[in-house]
Design a protein around this motif. Structure first.
Motif, PDB file in Angstrom:
ATOM      1  N   GLY A  29       0.779  -1.225   0.000  1.00  0.00           N
ATOM      2  CA  GLY A  29       0.000   0.000   0.000  1.00  0.00           C
ATOM      3  C   GLY A  29       0.817   1.285   0.000  1.00  0.00           C
ATOM      4  O   GLY A  29       0.259   2.370   0.001  1.00  0.00           O
ATOM      5  N   ARG A  30       2.139   1.170   0.026  1.00  0.00           N
ATOM      6  CA  ARG A  30       3.017   2.339   0.065  1.00  0.00           C
ATOM      7  C   ARG A  30       3.619   2.568  -1.318  1.00  0.00           C
ATOM      8  O   ARG A  30       4.091   1.637  -1.961  1.00  0.00           O
ATOM      9  N   LEU A  31       3.626   3.820  -1.757  1.00  0.00           N
ATOM     10  CA  LEU A  31       4.232   4.179  -3.028  1.00  0.00           C
ATOM     11  C   LEU A  31       5.738   4.271  -2.831  1.00  0.00           C
ATOM     12  O   LEU A  31       6.215   4.889  -1.883  1.00  0.00           O
ATOM     13  N   ARG A  32       6.471   3.618  -3.737  1.00  0.00           N
ATOM     14  CA  ARG A  32       7.930   3.552  -3.631  1.00  0.00           C
ATOM     15  C   ARG A  32       8.556   3.975  -4.954  1.00  0.00           C
ATOM     16  O   ARG A  32       7.897   3.950  -5.980  1.00  0.00           O
ATOM     17  N   ILE A  33       9.845   4.351  -4.917  1.00  0.00           N
ATOM     18  CA  ILE A  33      10.542   4.863  -6.096  1.00  0.00           C
ATOM     19  C   ILE A  33      11.973   4.338  -6.138  1.00  0.00           C
ATOM     20  O   ILE A  33      12.615   4.184  -5.102  1.00  0.00           O
ATOM     21  N   VAL A  34      12.458   4.086  -7.340  1.00  0.00           N
ATOM     22  CA  VAL A  34      13.831   3.626  -7.549  1.00  0.00           C
ATOM     23  C   VAL A  34      14.751   4.841  -7.640  1.00  0.00           C
ATOM     24  O   VAL A  34      14.506   5.762  -8.425  1.00  0.00           O
ATOM     25  N   LEU A  35      15.819   4.827  -6.832  1.00  0.00           N
ATOM     26  CA  LEU A  35      16.829   5.877  -6.870  1.00  0.00           C
ATOM     27  C   LEU A  35      18.216   5.258  -6.937  1.00  0.00           C
ATOM     28  O   LEU A  35      18.414   4.116  -6.496  1.00  0.00           O
ATOM     29  N   VAL A  36      19.164   6.020  -7.479  1.00  0.00           N
ATOM     30  CA  VAL A  36      20.562   5.598  -7.500  1.00  0.00           C
ATOM     31  C   VAL A  36      21.385   6.587  -6.688  1.00  0.00           C
ATOM     32  O   VAL A  36      21.079   7.776  -6.648  1.00  0.00           O
ATOM     33  N   GLN A  37      22.422   6.071  -6.056  1.00  0.00           N
ATOM     34  CA  GLN A  37      23.336   6.939  -5.327  1.00  0.00           C
ATOM     35  C   GLN A  37      24.469   7.329  -6.273  1.00  0.00           C
ATOM     36  O   GLN A  37      25.087   6.464  -6.895  1.00  0.00           O
ATOM     37  N   ARG A  38      24.726   8.624  -6.370  1.00  0.00           N
ATOM     38  CA  ARG A  38      25.739   9.109  -7.299  1.00  0.00           C
ATOM     39  C   ARG A  38      27.136   8.738  -6.815  1.00  0.00           C
ATOM     40  O   ARG A  38      27.495   9.010  -5.668  1.00  0.00           O
ATOM     41  N   ALA A  39      27.915   8.125  -7.709  1.00  0.00           N
ATOM     42  CA  ALA A  39      29.279   7.715  -7.378  1.00  0.00           C
ATOM     43  C   ALA A  39      30.285   8.820  -7.661  1.00  0.00           C
ATOM     44  O   ALA A  39      31.409   8.763  -7.177  1.00  0.00           O
ATOM     45  N   LYS A  40      29.874   9.814  -8.460  1.00  0.00           N
ATOM     46  CA  LYS A  40      30.781  10.898  -8.856  1.00  0.00           C
ATOM     47  C   LYS A  40      30.078  12.241  -8.662  1.00  0.00           C
ATOM     48  O   LYS A  40      28.862  12.312  -8.552  1.00  0.00           O
ATOM     49  N   GLY A  41      30.884  13.290  -8.670  1.00  0.00           N
ATOM     50  CA  GLY A  41      30.325  14.630  -8.624  1.00  0.00           C
ATOM     51  C   GLY A  41      29.693  14.989  -9.947  1.00  0.00           C
ATOM     52  O   GLY A  41      29.935  14.333 -10.949  1.00  0.00           O
ATOM     53  N   PRO A  42      28.831  15.948  -9.976  1.00  0.00           N
ATOM     54  CA  PRO A  42      28.405  16.689  -8.792  1.00  0.00           C
ATOM     55  C   PRO A  42      27.441  15.868  -7.932  1.00  0.00           C
ATOM     56  O   PRO A  42      26.868  14.894  -8.417  1.00  0.00           O
TER      57      PRO A  42
END
Length: 154
Positions: A29-42
């Protein structure tokens, strides 16, 4: 087709185009989203929508599909275009306009970080939106708009 005679593209400031993808799913019942953690700047270490630069010979949606696959291992066709985001300063590297796509997926494979992502995971959407400092670029506003588009589509 060729450029008009006398046309000099160097008379204009350079800018780039990126394609970002918001993949939503519902879990208990919870809305979820796919995210990535940035390995480089910025924004190294911050979380972002999967996405990246559009190749010179590539369409927008194919670029979005490619970037999603490269950064998360998720294959998702039939994306819906949300809109374009291009406020000056949204990317400190240069002027960048991004075109954002989204999809709601019932059966979501677990993301696996690839390419230039340090990590990839599925987040509770409320948790993401509660912490504006968690996200890179203008992705807090983008994700807010994605949620509104999702809710309007129901």
């Amino acid at each position: 087709m060729t450029a008009p005679r006398g046309y000099d593209p160097y008379e204009f400031p350079p800018f780039a185009v990126t394609a970002d993808v918001a993949v939503l799913t519902t879990d208990e019942g919870r809305l979820r989203i796919v995210l990535v953690q940035r390995a480089k700047g910025p924004y190294e270490g911050r979380w972002a929508l999967p996405g990246g630069f559009v190749d010179i010979d590539e369409g927008l949606e194919p670029a979005a599909v490619r970037e999603l696959r490269e950064e998360t291992g998720i294959v998702c066709e039939g994306l819906t275009q949300l809109g374009a985001y291009g406020n000056p300063g949204r990317d400190p590297r240069m002027r960048v306009v991004t075109v954002v796509f989204w999809a709601h997926v019932a059966e979501l494979a677990m993301p696996v970080a690839g390419d230039d992502a340090a990590d990839a995971r599925v987040w509770d959407l409320d948790e993401v939106l509660a912490d504006a400092d968690l996200l890179a670029f203008d992705h807090h506003q983008v994700i807010t708009d994605v949620r509104a588009a999702y809710e309007a589509s129901r």
